[in-house]
Design a protein around this motif. Sequence first.
Motif, PDB file in Angstrom:
ATOM      1  N   VAL A  21       0.844  -1.204   0.000  1.00 38.75           N
ATOM      2  CA  VAL A  21       0.000   0.000   0.000  1.00 38.75           C
ATOM      3  C   VAL A  21       0.876   1.251   0.000  1.00 38.75           C
ATOM      4  O   VAL A  21       0.594   2.234  -0.708  1.00 38.75           O
ATOM      5  CB  VAL A  21      -0.957   0.002   1.224  1.00 38.75           C
ATOM      6  N   GLN A  22       1.984   1.206   0.766  1.00 43.58           N
ATOM      7  CA  GLN A  22       2.886   2.379   0.808  1.00 43.58           C
ATOM      8  C   GLN A  22       3.538   2.632  -0.557  1.00 43.58           C
ATOM      9  O   GLN A  22       3.665   3.772  -0.991  1.00 43.58           O
ATOM     10  CB  GLN A  22       3.983   2.202   1.886  1.00 43.58           C
ATOM     11  N   LYS A  38      -1.659  -1.666  -9.653  1.00 38.60           N
ATOM     12  CA  LYS A  38      -1.155  -3.038  -9.462  1.00 38.60           C
ATOM     13  C   LYS A  38      -0.844  -3.309  -7.995  1.00 38.60           C
ATOM     14  O   LYS A  38      -1.180  -4.359  -7.452  1.00 38.60           O
ATOM     15  CB  LYS A  38       0.118  -3.250 -10.309  1.00 38.60           C
ATOM     16  N   GLN A  39      -0.181  -2.331  -7.350  1.00 36.45           N
ATOM     17  CA  GLN A  39       0.210  -2.517  -5.944  1.00 36.45           C
ATOM     18  C   GLN A  39      -1.012  -2.627  -5.035  1.00 36.45           C
ATOM     19  O   GLN A  39      -1.081  -3.492  -4.165  1.00 36.45           O
ATOM     20  CB  GLN A  39       1.086  -1.340  -5.482  1.00 36.45           C
ATOM     21  N   PHE A  40      -1.997  -1.739  -5.255  1.00 37.70           N
ATOM     22  CA  PHE A  40      -3.193  -1.754  -4.403  1.00 37.70           C
ATOM     23  C   PHE A  40      -3.979  -3.051  -4.599  1.00 37.70           C
ATOM     24  O   PHE A  40      -4.494  -3.630  -3.644  1.00 37.70           O
ATOM     25  CB  PHE A  40      -4.092  -0.540  -4.694  1.00 37.70           C
ATOM     26  N   LYS A  41      -4.066  -3.522  -5.852  1.00 42.51           N
ATOM     27  CA  LYS A  41      -4.794  -4.776  -6.127  1.00 42.51           C
ATOM     28  C   LYS A  41      -4.101  -5.959  -5.449  1.00 42.51           C
ATOM     29  O   LYS A  41      -4.757  -6.835  -4.879  1.00 42.51           O
ATOM     30  CB  LYS A  41      -4.864  -5.005  -7.645  1.00 42.51           C
ATOM     31  N   LEU A  44      -4.827  -5.850  -1.803  1.00 41.02           N
ATOM     32  CA  LEU A  44      -6.206  -6.268  -1.494  1.00 41.02           C
ATOM     33  C   LEU A  44      -6.353  -7.788  -1.515  1.00 41.02           C
ATOM     34  O   LEU A  44      -7.142  -8.353  -0.759  1.00 41.02           O
ATOM     35  CB  LEU A  44      -7.185  -5.639  -2.490  1.00 41.02           C
ATOM     36  N   LYS A  45      -5.586  -8.444  -2.399  1.00 40.57           N
ATOM     37  CA  LYS A  45      -5.652  -9.913  -2.451  1.00 40.57           C
ATOM     38  C   LYS A  45      -5.161 -10.523  -1.145  1.00 40.57           C
ATOM     39  O   LYS A  45      -5.674 -11.534  -0.675  1.00 40.57           O
ATOM     40  CB  LYS A  45      -4.799 -10.431  -3.623  1.00 40.57           C
ATOM     41  N   GLN A  46      -4.109  -9.879  -0.551  1.00 40.70           N
ATOM     42  CA  GLN A  46      -3.544 -10.413   0.684  1.00 40.70           C
ATOM     43  C   GLN A  46      -4.375 -10.041   1.907  1.00 40.70           C
ATOM     44  O   GLN A  46      -4.523 -10.826   2.827  1.00 40.70           O
ATOM     45  CB  GLN A  46      -2.120  -9.878   0.860  1.00 40.70           C
TER      46      GLN A  46
END
Length: 307
Positions: A21-22, A38-41, A44-46
Amino acid sequence: ALDLAALATEHAQFKDWWWKVQIGKCYYRLGLYREAEKQFKSALKQQDMVDTILYLAKVYLRLDQPVTALNLFKQGLDRFPGEVTLICGIARIYEEMNNISSAAEYYKDVLKQDNTHVEAIACIGSNHFYSDQPEIALRFYRRLLQMGVYNCQLFNNLGLCCFYAQQYDMTLSSFERALFLAENEEETADVWYNLGHVAVGIGDLNLAYQCFKLTLINNNDYAEAYNNLAVLEMRKGHIEQARALLQTASSLAPHMYEPHFNVAILSEKVGDLQRSYTAAQKSEEAFPGHVDTQQLIKQLKEHFAML
């Protein structure tokens, strides 16, 4: 910050959602929206988090994909039912898409979950005001006062609601308080502009003229004030000044139909029918549903046909 977050993610073997997220936040600040997405998705999966959904929605709004952001919020609501920030996000998007009725419904849902939500109360009040229900809007704005909200915008809106609800005793005192609380020249200009409308409403055109002048002193780019001043100049018979003011208004706000319509009326009165027709067409482009413009164009076409 990005380098630090990247090293930390690597150290955590890409299993720590927080660092992802950071990194997403850093990419967002740098304007790399696809990388941020990509990073936020991945985060969210984790780990399913409301904050991450909000950041991802911000990315989609920056990419001008409001429908994707709406779907994301609605999926978030399936997983976090009744989450105020998500409902509020949906309402804001609908408001920006000019779907005011849907926005108002979602703001009402916000109030069901949190009846002290300032933004929701203010937006529902504003919706009632523009739906010609100033008395109901007044109740919402008074609720904000009771909650301790005390700023220029609130007193400005209270003044307008009191005026349109014919509670004249409160109108001027609300605007006085708004002027006293104004933090910058733009806010002061808004208050003087509304006071100008009140003056027109009570028939004091000299006061209205002074109010619109004071609006322009505080904010020299206030297109609506130029337009209204031009109408007052037209009433005094100052044709050239009115035309110059209308020209300024239409150059500052090309999306407004009023300056074009007023130029059309002015030109028609002085017999310049060609200029009147051109201005009327511009007015129709800006607001196709304006009945007075359509009637004027019809009259001019009949006149040209007779020639």
